[in-house]
Every structure is written in C-alpha cells, then in structure tokens.
Design a protein around this motif. Sequence first.
Motif, short mmCIF file in Angstrom:
data_model
loop_
_atom_site.label_atom_id
_atom_site.label_comp_id
_atom_site.label_asym_id
_atom_site.label_seq_id
_atom_site.Cartn_x
_atom_site.Cartn_y
_atom_site.Cartn_z
N ALA A 152 11.51 -10.96 -0.74
CA ALA A 152 10.93 -11.00 0.48
C ALA A 152 9.40 -11.41 0.24
N SER A 153 8.87 -11.40 -0.72
CA SER A 153 7.48 -11.77 -1.18
C SER A 153 7.03 -13.15 -1.23
N TYR A 154 5.98 -13.56 -0.62
CA TYR A 154 5.49 -14.77 -0.57
C TYR A 154 3.89 -14.48 -1.51
N GLY A 155 4.04 -13.40 -2.17
CA GLY A 155 2.60 -13.15 -2.75
C GLY A 155 1.99 -12.21 -1.71
N LEU A 156 0.80 -11.48 -2.23
CA LEU A 156 -0.03 -10.40 -1.52
C LEU A 156 -1.40 -10.38 -2.09
N LEU A 157 -2.44 -10.64 -1.22
CA LEU A 157 -3.69 -10.16 -1.79
C LEU A 157 -3.97 -8.78 -1.16
N LEU A 158 -4.52 -7.91 -2.28
CA LEU A 158 -4.91 -6.57 -2.07
C LEU A 158 -6.46 -6.49 -1.78
N GLU A 159 -7.06 -6.41 -0.96
CA GLU A 159 -8.65 -6.30 -0.80
C GLU A 159 -9.26 -4.95 -1.03
N ASN A 160 -9.95 -4.74 -2.11
CA ASN A 160 -10.38 -3.39 -2.67
C ASN A 160 -11.50 -3.08 -1.63
N SER A 161 -11.14 -1.92 -0.63
CA SER A 161 -11.89 -1.25 0.29
C SER A 161 -12.80 -0.22 -0.39
N GLY A 162 -12.73 -0.05 -1.71
CA GLY A 162 -13.40 1.00 -2.23
C GLY A 162 -12.76 2.34 -2.32
N ASN A 163 -13.35 3.32 -3.00
CA ASN A 163 -12.70 4.65 -3.45
C ASN A 163 -10.88 4.40 -3.52
N GLN A 164 -10.74 3.61 -4.54
CA GLN A 164 -9.05 3.33 -4.68
C GLN A 164 -8.43 3.11 -3.63
N GLN A 165 -8.92 2.60 -2.57
CA GLN A 165 -8.12 2.06 -1.45
C GLN A 165 -8.06 0.53 -1.44
N PHE A 166 -6.90 -0.04 -1.02
CA PHE A 166 -6.71 -1.35 -0.88
C PHE A 166 -6.34 -1.68 0.60
N LYS A 167 -6.60 -3.11 0.80
CA LYS A 167 -6.12 -3.53 2.28
C LYS A 167 -5.42 -4.68 1.97
N SER A 168 -3.99 -4.63 2.41
CA SER A 168 -3.20 -5.82 2.47
C SER A 168 -3.66 -7.12 3.43
N ILE A 169 -3.86 -8.18 2.63
CA ILE A 169 -4.23 -9.42 3.32
C ILE A 169 -3.00 -10.41 3.15
N SER A 170 -2.25 -10.68 4.30
CA SER A 170 -1.01 -11.62 4.29
C SER A 170 -1.44 -12.97 3.79
N PRO A 171 -0.13 -13.74 3.19
CA PRO A 171 -0.49 -14.98 2.77
C PRO A 171 -0.58 -16.00 4.05
N MET A 172 -0.60 -15.79 5.45
CA MET A 172 -0.68 -16.24 6.52
C MET A 172 -2.50 -16.10 6.55
N GLU A 173 -3.12 -15.25 5.98
CA GLU A 173 -4.50 -15.06 5.97
C GLU A 173 -5.29 -16.03 4.84
N THR A 174 -4.65 -15.73 3.59
CA THR A 174 -5.20 -16.24 2.43
C THR A 174 -4.66 -17.83 2.33
N GLY A 175 -3.81 -18.18 2.96
CA GLY A 175 -3.49 -19.58 2.95
C GLY A 175 -2.60 -19.83 1.61
N VAL A 176 -2.28 -18.70 0.67
CA VAL A 176 -1.57 -18.95 -0.40
C VAL A 176 -0.32 -18.29 -0.16
N PHE A 177 0.86 -19.36 -0.64
CA PHE A 177 2.31 -18.74 -0.58
C PHE A 177 2.93 -18.95 -1.82
N LEU A 178 3.22 -17.93 -2.66
CA LEU A 178 3.90 -18.05 -3.57
C LEU A 178 5.55 -17.73 -3.48
#
Length: 189
Positions: A152-178
């Motif tokens: 089910a994965s096309y890749g996923l970017l986890l953007e570092n929000s600080g304090n050991q927290q990450f925000k998911s950024i979808s392939p639709m937003e990054t433009g990278v599909f794996l």
Amino acid sequence: AGTNLQIRASKTEPVELFTTDLDQNGTLDPILTHYINGQSYPIASRDELLEQVVPMRKKFVYYKDYADVKLDGIVPASQKKKLHRLEVNNFASGILWNEGSQPWKFAALPDLAQISSLQAAIVLDWNKDCRPDIYLGGNFEGYRVQFGQSDASYGLLLENSGNQQFKSISPMETGVFLKGELRQMKLLN
C-alpha cells in the motif's frame, strides 16, 4: 511490518515463534502462532505444516483434524522441554530513541507509515530547516496467499516537527512516488 496486517500482536496476546525438531531429522521446525478470540493457534495451514513436517500426515489426515489444533496438539509432550520460544508484541514500525543513560525508548511512527511493510529509510533535510527528516519506502509481496500483499505504500516523507515528533507528508505533496517493492534508497546529490 506496520500495523496493517491481519495478524495482530500485543503484550497480552503476542505472536509467538516456537522451534523444535518435530520430525527428528536434525532441523528445527518453526511453528508461528497468534491469538484468535483469546486462544493461541498456529498460523500455518494444515498443508503448510505437513509440507514442513511430513510425519505429521499420519496425525492430521483430514483438515477437520487440524481445524482447532493448538501448540499442544502439534508438539509431543516428550519434546516440550526442547521447545524454544520467541515472542513479538508489537508490529508497529517506529524509531528507537537513545535517551542517554536511560533505556532506549520506542516511538511508533505516524499512522500513514503503518500501512505497509517498511524496508528502507533515508535521513535528509527535505525542507532545509536544519532538522533531520526521514523518507520511507518498502512494501513486501512475498507473503503466502492467505496474507495478501503488503503493497500500500508509495513512499512517505516524515517531516521533523521537533521534540521527537514527525508529520506525514504524502507523495501527492512531495511529488515522489515509490511503487513496488523497495529494499534500499540512496540520496543522490
């Protein structure tokens, strides 16, 4: 593996791997079990078990003979003492944080990172904010038919929000599909 599997594991109902030489041929035979309605059952179908341990064909002649079998019905009492056991109580993909003198702390990745098997990760500063972000990829299509594919994965970017927290950024937003099965990634500059 992620949490998007039909097999679940928890501290009270772990997935367990037992090994012993059931057919006395010098090779350890693995028996993987999981819980269904509070009871632990082997994951392998009758056919899979008999393919692995041929002498069991005499014991499980019919499918009904194997339908409700538990570990005790597979492993003879004489071999119980030779049984080795491992358990898994969490299939979530996550990060182990080194807390210095404290024990390592496990933190599960966000839900979107749990939809498939993760096989590769690369650390980079995607948004140039001087905090390490993580790009994930994976999938696994080699499961037996009864488990389906973990694709089910096309890749996923986890953007570092600080304090050991990450925000998911979808392939639709990054433009990278794996697509497909991914085993390693490398950052090219």
